[in-house]
Design a protein around this motif. Structure first.
Motif, PDB file in Angstrom:
ATOM      1  N   ARG A   1       0.762  -1.302   0.055  1.00 58.15           N
ATOM      2  CA  ARG A   1       0.117  -0.046   0.020  1.00 58.15           C
ATOM      3  C   ARG A   1       0.674   1.211   0.095  1.00 58.15           C
ATOM      4  O   ARG A   1       0.595   2.028  -0.676  1.00 58.15           O
ATOM      5  CB  ARG A   1      -0.965   0.185   1.188  1.00 58.15           C
ATOM      6  CG  ARG A   1      -1.755   1.269   1.143  1.00 58.15           C
ATOM      7  CD  ARG A   1      -3.021   1.135   1.840  1.00 58.15           C
ATOM      8  NE  ARG A   1      -3.773   0.091   1.785  1.00 58.15           N
ATOM      9  CZ  ARG A   1      -4.919  -0.415   2.228  1.00 58.15           C
ATOM     10  NH1 ARG A   1      -5.519   0.607   2.895  1.00 58.15           N
ATOM     11  NH2 ARG A   1      -5.619  -1.533   1.843  1.00 58.15           N
ATOM     12  N   ARG A   2       1.956   1.188   0.813  1.00 54.07           N
ATOM     13  CA  ARG A   2       2.803   2.305   0.667  1.00 54.07           C
ATOM     14  C   ARG A   2       3.494   2.663  -0.526  1.00 54.07           C
ATOM     15  O   ARG A   2       3.426   3.731  -1.072  1.00 54.07           O
ATOM     16  CB  ARG A   2       3.846   2.024   1.784  1.00 54.07           C
ATOM     17  CG  ARG A   2       5.025   3.281   2.165  1.00 54.07           C
ATOM     18  CD  ARG A   2       6.214   3.469   1.024  1.00 54.07           C
ATOM     19  NE  ARG A   2       6.904   2.240   0.512  1.00 54.07           N
ATOM     20  CZ  ARG A   2       8.055   1.801   1.021  1.00 54.07           C
ATOM     21  NH1 ARG A   2       8.458   2.330   2.344  1.00 54.07           N
ATOM     22  NH2 ARG A   2       8.511   0.712   0.465  1.00 54.07           N
ATOM     23  N   ASN A   3       3.886   1.566  -1.520  1.00 59.35           N
ATOM     24  CA  ASN A   3       4.454   1.676  -2.538  1.00 59.35           C
ATOM     25  C   ASN A   3       3.395   2.120  -3.682  1.00 59.35           C
ATOM     26  O   ASN A   3       3.590   2.921  -4.568  1.00 59.35           O
ATOM     27  CB  ASN A   3       4.945   0.190  -3.169  1.00 59.35           C
ATOM     28  CG  ASN A   3       5.961  -0.189  -2.339  1.00 59.35           C
ATOM     29  OD1 ASN A   3       6.660   0.649  -1.420  1.00 59.35           O
ATOM     30  ND2 ASN A   3       6.256  -1.263  -2.507  1.00 59.35           N
ATOM     31  N   ARG A   4       1.965   2.008  -3.456  1.00 62.23           N
ATOM     32  CA  ARG A   4       0.871   2.450  -4.391  1.00 62.23           C
ATOM     33  C   ARG A   4       0.912   3.965  -4.144  1.00 62.23           C
ATOM     34  O   ARG A   4       0.607   4.745  -4.875  1.00 62.23           O
ATOM     35  CB  ARG A   4      -0.301   1.749  -4.092  1.00 62.23           C
ATOM     36  CG  ARG A   4      -1.435   2.406  -5.025  1.00 62.23           C
ATOM     37  CD  ARG A   4      -2.689   1.360  -4.816  1.00 62.23           C
ATOM     38  NE  ARG A   4      -3.748   2.186  -5.543  1.00 62.23           N
ATOM     39  CZ  ARG A   4      -4.491   3.150  -5.014  1.00 62.23           C
ATOM     40  NH1 ARG A   4      -4.234   3.649  -3.802  1.00 62.23           N
ATOM     41  NH2 ARG A   4      -5.349   3.686  -5.548  1.00 62.23           N
ATOM     42  N   LEU A   5       0.806   4.385  -2.785  1.00 62.47           N
ATOM     43  CA  LEU A   5       0.786   5.743  -2.236  1.00 62.47           C
ATOM     44  C   LEU A   5       1.864   6.453  -2.842  1.00 62.47           C
ATOM     45  O   LEU A   5       1.888   7.426  -3.063  1.00 62.47           O
ATOM     46  CB  LEU A   5       0.622   5.672  -0.743  1.00 62.47           C
ATOM     47  CG  LEU A   5      -0.793   5.060  -0.276  1.00 62.47           C
ATOM     48  CD1 LEU A   5      -0.884   5.158   1.263  1.00 62.47           C
ATOM     49  CD2 LEU A   5      -2.011   6.082  -0.705  1.00 62.47           C
ATOM     50  N   ILE A   6       3.039   6.076  -2.524  1.00 63.56           N
ATOM     51  CA  ILE A   6       4.329   6.839  -3.018  1.00 63.56           C
ATOM     52  C   ILE A   6       4.246   6.918  -4.422  1.00 63.56           C
ATOM     53  O   ILE A   6       4.592   8.039  -5.266  1.00 63.56           O
ATOM     54  CB  ILE A   6       5.832   6.207  -2.347  1.00 63.56           C
ATOM     55  CG1 ILE A   6       6.820   7.588  -2.848  1.00 63.56           C
ATOM     56  CG2 ILE A   6       5.956   4.946  -3.170  1.00 63.56           C
ATOM     57  CD1 ILE A   6       6.802   8.153  -1.714  1.00 63.56           C
ATOM     58  N   GLY A   7       3.595   6.003  -5.386  1.00 63.21           N
ATOM     59  CA  GLY A   7       3.594   6.073  -6.618  1.00 63.21           C
ATOM     60  C   GLY A   7       2.568   6.966  -7.282  1.00 63.21           C
ATOM     61  O   GLY A   7       2.836   7.670  -8.363  1.00 63.21           O
TER      62      GLY A   7
ATOM     63  N   TYR B   1       1.088   4.093 -13.062  1.00 62.33           N
ATOM     64  CA  TYR B   1       2.256   4.531 -12.730  1.00 62.33           C
ATOM     65  C   TYR B   1       2.672   4.019 -11.242  1.00 62.33           C
ATOM     66  O   TYR B   1       3.509   3.272 -11.154  1.00 62.33           O
ATOM     67  CB  TYR B   1       2.607   5.806 -12.647  1.00 62.33           C
ATOM     68  CG  TYR B   1       4.122   6.312 -12.066  1.00 62.33           C
ATOM     69  CD1 TYR B   1       5.076   6.281 -12.988  1.00 62.33           C
ATOM     70  CD2 TYR B   1       4.155   6.637 -10.606  1.00 62.33           C
ATOM     71  CE1 TYR B   1       6.501   6.478 -12.539  1.00 62.33           C
ATOM     72  CE2 TYR B   1       5.486   6.956 -10.314  1.00 62.33           C
ATOM     73  CZ  TYR B   1       6.716   6.698 -11.044  1.00 62.33           C
ATOM     74  OH  TYR B   1       7.592   7.059 -10.737  1.00 62.33           O
ATOM     75  N   ALA B   2       1.551   4.246 -10.554  1.00 51.98           N
ATOM     76  CA  ALA B   2       1.587   3.591  -9.046  1.00 51.98           C
ATOM     77  C   ALA B   2       1.659   2.040  -9.259  1.00 51.98           C
ATOM     78  O   ALA B   2       2.395   1.770  -8.179  1.00 51.98           O
ATOM     79  CB  ALA B   2       0.211   4.005  -8.513  1.00 51.98           C
ATOM     80  N   MET B   3       1.122   1.251 -10.028  1.00 49.59           N
ATOM     81  CA  MET B   3       1.460   0.127 -10.032  1.00 49.59           C
ATOM     82  C   MET B   3       2.575  -0.330 -10.463  1.00 49.59           C
ATOM     83  O   MET B   3       3.135  -1.251 -10.150  1.00 49.59           O
ATOM     84  CB  MET B   3       0.153  -0.612 -11.102  1.00 49.59           C
ATOM     85  CG  MET B   3      -1.087  -0.426 -10.510  1.00 49.59           C
ATOM     86  SD  MET B   3      -1.289  -1.159  -8.739  1.00 49.59           S
ATOM     87  CE  MET B   3      -0.882  -2.700  -8.898  1.00 49.59           C
ATOM     88  N   GLU B   4       3.299   0.407 -11.161  1.00 49.23           N
ATOM     89  CA  GLU B   4       4.727   0.196 -11.872  1.00 49.23           C
ATOM     90  C   GLU B   4       5.661   0.485 -10.496  1.00 49.23           C
ATOM     91  O   GLU B   4       6.454  -0.522 -10.421  1.00 49.23           O
ATOM     92  CB  GLU B   4       5.171   1.189 -12.724  1.00 49.23           C
ATOM     93  CG  GLU B   4       4.731   1.274 -14.510  1.00 49.23           C
ATOM     94  CD  GLU B   4       5.020   2.120 -15.087  1.00 49.23           C
ATOM     95  OE1 GLU B   4       6.500   2.887 -14.996  1.00 49.23           O
ATOM     96  OE2 GLU B   4       4.236   2.681 -16.010  1.00 49.23           O
TER      97      GLU B   4
ATOM     98  N   VAL C   1       4.600  -0.232  -7.522  1.00 50.42           N
ATOM     99  CA  VAL C   1       4.478  -1.583  -6.746  1.00 50.42           C
ATOM    100  C   VAL C   1       5.015  -2.556  -7.249  1.00 50.42           C
ATOM    101  O   VAL C   1       5.621  -3.653  -6.411  1.00 50.42           O
ATOM    102  CB  VAL C   1       2.646  -1.850  -6.775  1.00 50.42           C
ATOM    103  CG1 VAL C   1       2.473  -3.024  -6.082  1.00 50.42           C
ATOM    104  CG2 VAL C   1       1.964  -0.623  -6.089  1.00 50.42           C
ATOM    105  N   TYR C   2       5.257  -2.870  -8.434  1.00 56.17           N
ATOM    106  CA  TYR C   2       5.717  -4.034  -9.110  1.00 56.17           C
ATOM    107  C   TYR C   2       7.496  -3.896  -9.104  1.00 56.17           C
ATOM    108  O   TYR C   2       7.987  -4.696  -9.076  1.00 56.17           O
ATOM    109  CB  TYR C   2       5.371  -4.058 -10.533  1.00 56.17           C
ATOM    110  CG  TYR C   2       4.089  -4.613 -10.825  1.00 56.17           C
ATOM    111  CD1 TYR C   2       3.519  -5.487 -10.022  1.00 56.17           C
ATOM    112  CD2 TYR C   2       3.264  -3.877 -12.001  1.00 56.17           C
ATOM    113  CE1 TYR C   2       1.986  -5.865 -10.296  1.00 56.17           C
ATOM    114  CE2 TYR C   2       1.883  -4.355 -12.060  1.00 56.17           C
ATOM    115  CZ  TYR C   2       1.218  -5.330 -11.377  1.00 56.17           C
ATOM    116  OH  TYR C   2      -0.016  -5.724 -11.331  1.00 56.17           O
ATOM    117  N   ALA C   3       7.815  -2.819  -9.053  1.00 56.75           N
ATOM    118  CA  ALA C   3       9.224  -2.458  -8.863  1.00 56.75           C
ATOM    119  C   ALA C   3       9.891  -3.014  -7.659  1.00 56.75           C
ATOM    120  O   ALA C   3      11.081  -3.581  -7.436  1.00 56.75           O
ATOM    121  CB  ALA C   3       9.467  -0.994  -8.893  1.00 56.75           C
ATOM    122  N   ASP C   4       8.955  -3.124  -6.887  1.00 55.44           N
ATOM    123  CA  ASP C   4       9.076  -3.788  -5.160  1.00 55.44           C
ATOM    124  C   ASP C   4       9.499  -5.090  -5.481  1.00 55.44           C
ATOM    125  O   ASP C   4      10.177  -5.801  -4.598  1.00 55.44           O
ATOM    126  CB  ASP C   4       8.141  -3.511  -4.266  1.00 55.44           C
ATOM    127  CG  ASP C   4       8.584  -3.684  -2.765  1.00 55.44           C
ATOM    128  OD1 ASP C   4       9.867  -3.591  -2.482  1.00 55.44           O
ATOM    129  OD2 ASP C   4       7.715  -3.782  -2.086  1.00 55.44           O
TER     130      ASP C   4
END
Length: 103
Positions: free
Chosen positions: A28-34, A51-54, A56-59
């Motif tokens: 969720r943090r990754n989505r929010l930072i995205g 972009y937010a999903m990109e 999330v996937y980067a993690d």
């Protein structure tokens, strides 16, 4: 003996639950930072969500969460410094954990 096994099972269940909650919080943090970075880049709507999903996937690219920082830093080069990005990641992790606890 059953008491020990019950206790052991309870600890295992708690550990699994805590790990699941931690995973959800970071995702969720990754989505929010995205979404934050997308706004900094001028993206809105579906483009911002993509972009937010990109992010999330980067993690999932390697162990740890540093790849999220590297992606955001590369994409926001010149728009946000390391301190800004890392403090925003910390802030949003707290927000993500709070949101998950409210659910």
């Amino acid at each position: 003996m059953d008491s020990f096994k019950d206790r052991e099972k309870a600890f295992e269940n708690k550990f699994a639950h805590d790990e699941e909650m931690q995973f959800k919080a970071f995702a969720r943090r990754n989505r929010l930072i995205g979404l934050w970075a997308a706004a900094e880049l001028g993206k809105t709507g579906a483009e911002a969500e993509a972009y937010a999903m990109e992010v999330v996937y980067a993690d999932f690219q390697e162990v740890g969460h540093e790849e999220v920082y590297r992606k955001i830093a590369a994409d926001l080069a010149g728009k946000a410094d390391e301190t800004t990005i890392r403090s925003k990641m910390d802030e949003l992790l707290g927000m993500a954990k709070a949101q998950i606890l409210e659910e």
